[in-house]
Design an enzyme around this catalytic site. Structure first.
Site, mmCIF file in Angstrom:
data_model
loop_
_atom_site.group_PDB
_atom_site.id
_atom_site.type_symbol
_atom_site.label_atom_id
_atom_site.label_comp_id
_atom_site.label_asym_id
_atom_site.label_seq_id
_atom_site.Cartn_x
_atom_site.Cartn_y
_atom_site.Cartn_z
ATOM 1 N N TYR A 23 -14.735 -2.063 9.751
ATOM 2 C CA TYR A 23 -13.323 -1.682 9.905
ATOM 3 C C TYR A 23 -12.792 -2.164 11.252
ATOM 4 O O TYR A 23 -11.712 -2.776 11.327
ATOM 5 C CB TYR A 23 -13.193 -0.168 9.784
ATOM 6 C CG TYR A 23 -11.771 0.345 9.831
ATOM 7 C CD1 TYR A 23 -10.877 0.076 8.802
ATOM 8 C CD2 TYR A 23 -11.325 1.119 10.899
ATOM 9 C CE1 TYR A 23 -9.571 0.549 8.827
ATOM 10 C CE2 TYR A 23 -10.033 1.606 10.944
ATOM 11 C CZ TYR A 23 -9.162 1.322 9.907
ATOM 12 O OH TYR A 23 -7.869 1.796 9.955
ATOM 13 N N VAL A 24 -13.548 -1.898 12.315
ATOM 14 C CA VAL A 24 -13.136 -2.329 13.649
ATOM 15 C C VAL A 24 -12.979 -3.844 13.694
ATOM 16 O O VAL A 24 -11.998 -4.375 14.234
ATOM 17 C CB VAL A 24 -14.160 -1.860 14.702
ATOM 18 C CG1 VAL A 24 -13.905 -2.525 16.049
ATOM 19 C CG2 VAL A 24 -14.106 -0.342 14.860
ATOM 20 N N GLY A 76 0.816 -1.211 0.000
ATOM 21 C CA GLY A 76 0.000 0.000 0.000
ATOM 22 C C GLY A 76 0.846 1.256 0.000
ATOM 23 O O GLY A 76 0.590 2.205 0.750
ATOM 24 N N ALA A 77 1.851 1.301 -0.877
ATOM 25 C CA ALA A 77 2.834 2.390 -0.854
ATOM 26 C C ALA A 77 2.391 3.630 -1.612
ATOM 27 O O ALA A 77 3.132 4.609 -1.672
ATOM 28 C CB ALA A 77 4.170 1.891 -1.421
ATOM 29 N N VAL A 90 -3.291 -6.882 -2.804
ATOM 30 C CA VAL A 90 -3.274 -7.801 -1.668
ATOM 31 C C VAL A 90 -4.557 -8.609 -1.556
ATOM 32 O O VAL A 90 -4.593 -9.628 -0.853
ATOM 33 C CB VAL A 90 -3.008 -7.062 -0.339
ATOM 34 C CG1 VAL A 90 -1.660 -6.342 -0.373
ATOM 35 C CG2 VAL A 90 -4.133 -6.116 0.027
#
Length: 303
Positions: A163-164, A21-22, A72
């Site tokens: 997300y959590v 994730g650059a 990914v």
């Protein structure tokens, strides 16, 4: 020559570090900071059309980043991408699992498909990368895995259920992984950022709010981010913590960084479950913000 390049790096004695994730935020800052610190850096990117900022920042910093297109969320993409990296380098010393996506929803209004999508990136994406590299790290008898979770991996933030959920799962995987890999001389570090200046927030502004019953949780969640974003930490501060976690002679498992990170984790640990639930039961917003300030020493009141 300062640049980001799609060409492979020549084999050297410099540590080889892969940052997923650059393209933006913490991943971009980490790739540049590690390169500036003498690492041979491979930055993986899903969208090749969005590398212009990374290219410009690498040139300005006077460093070289070796880019690898890799998604990914896709088994074949991860397998093939890491095969190319290993073929070019002979081995990887450090993996920074940073790639991730956000998602807002309360549990009642979150379709299971959204949980699956977020977990596929935030948890399973990291697992794919781990499984591509760990056989080689075990053979080397060394290595460092840095997993970027979130303060929400320790504190169950409201109205961000998918997300959590993914970040709590990633925390659990990482803690177990640290024991699993210890016999092989491979370290695990968990980085738990609070609010960091990142494109994830600009991308993460939607909320289902299908029933209208959860106006208060959605409103308070967005107010937390509005208050915190004004004070959000530069991603290069997170990158420095990641560099330290990789290079230190005195490693630890967890590192908190960024605005709100330590305050939220320490504050939640200091209060009972009953006090946490009672915070959510407060009906008046001003009373909620005042109690939040009391519990976590963070002022999120609208100004």
């Amino acid at each position: 020559m300062a640049r980001a390049t799609w060409q492979s790096a020549p084999m050297t004695d410099a540590p080889v570090s892969v940052v997923t994730g650059a393209n933006s935020g913490i991943g971009r800052a980490t790739a540049i900071h590690l390169a500036r610190s003498g690492h041979t850096v491979y930055g993986t990117v899903r969208a090749t059309a969005k590398v212009d900022k990374l290219l410009a920042m690498a040139e300005e910093a006077g460093v070289e980043i070796h880019l690898e297109q890799l998604d990914v969320a896709d088994d074949d993409s991860v397998r093939d991408g890491f095969a190319r990296i290993l073929d070019a380098t002979g081995g990887v010393d450090n993996l920074v699992n940073n790639a991730g996506i956000g998602a807002n929803a309360v549990a009642e209004e979150c379709p299971p498909s959204l949980y699956l999508d977020v977990m596929n990136v935030n948890l399973c994406g990291a697992v794919r990368c781990l499984q591509a590299l760990l056989p080689h790290m075990r053979q080397q008898g060394r290595g460092c895995i840095v997993n970027i979770t979130s303060v929400t991996g320790r504190v169950a933030a409201i109205a961000q259920s998918p997300y959590v959920t993914s970040k709590w799962a990633f925390e659990g995987l990482s803690e177990g992984l640290a024991q699993e890999l210890a016999p092989f001389g491979i370290r695990v570090a968990i980085i738990e950022p609070g609010l960091t200046k990142s494109a994830i927030f600009a991308k993460n502004i939607d909320a289902a709010n299908l029933t209208g019953a959860y106006d208060a949780p959605y409103r308070r969640m967005f107010q937390f981010y509005a208050a915190g974003f004004a004070q959000a930490t530069d991603p290069f501060e997170v990158a420095e913590v990641i560099r330290h976690a990789i290079e230190t002679d005195h490693p630890q498992l967890r590192y908190q960084v960024s605005w709100g990170g330590r305050a939220l984790i320490d504050g939640r640990a200091a209060i009972s479950d009953d006090a946490w639930i009672a915070l959510g039961a407060i009906k008046d917003d001003d009373a909620y913000y005042a109690r939040f300030h009391e519990l976590f020493d963070l002022d999120i009141t609208p100004h």
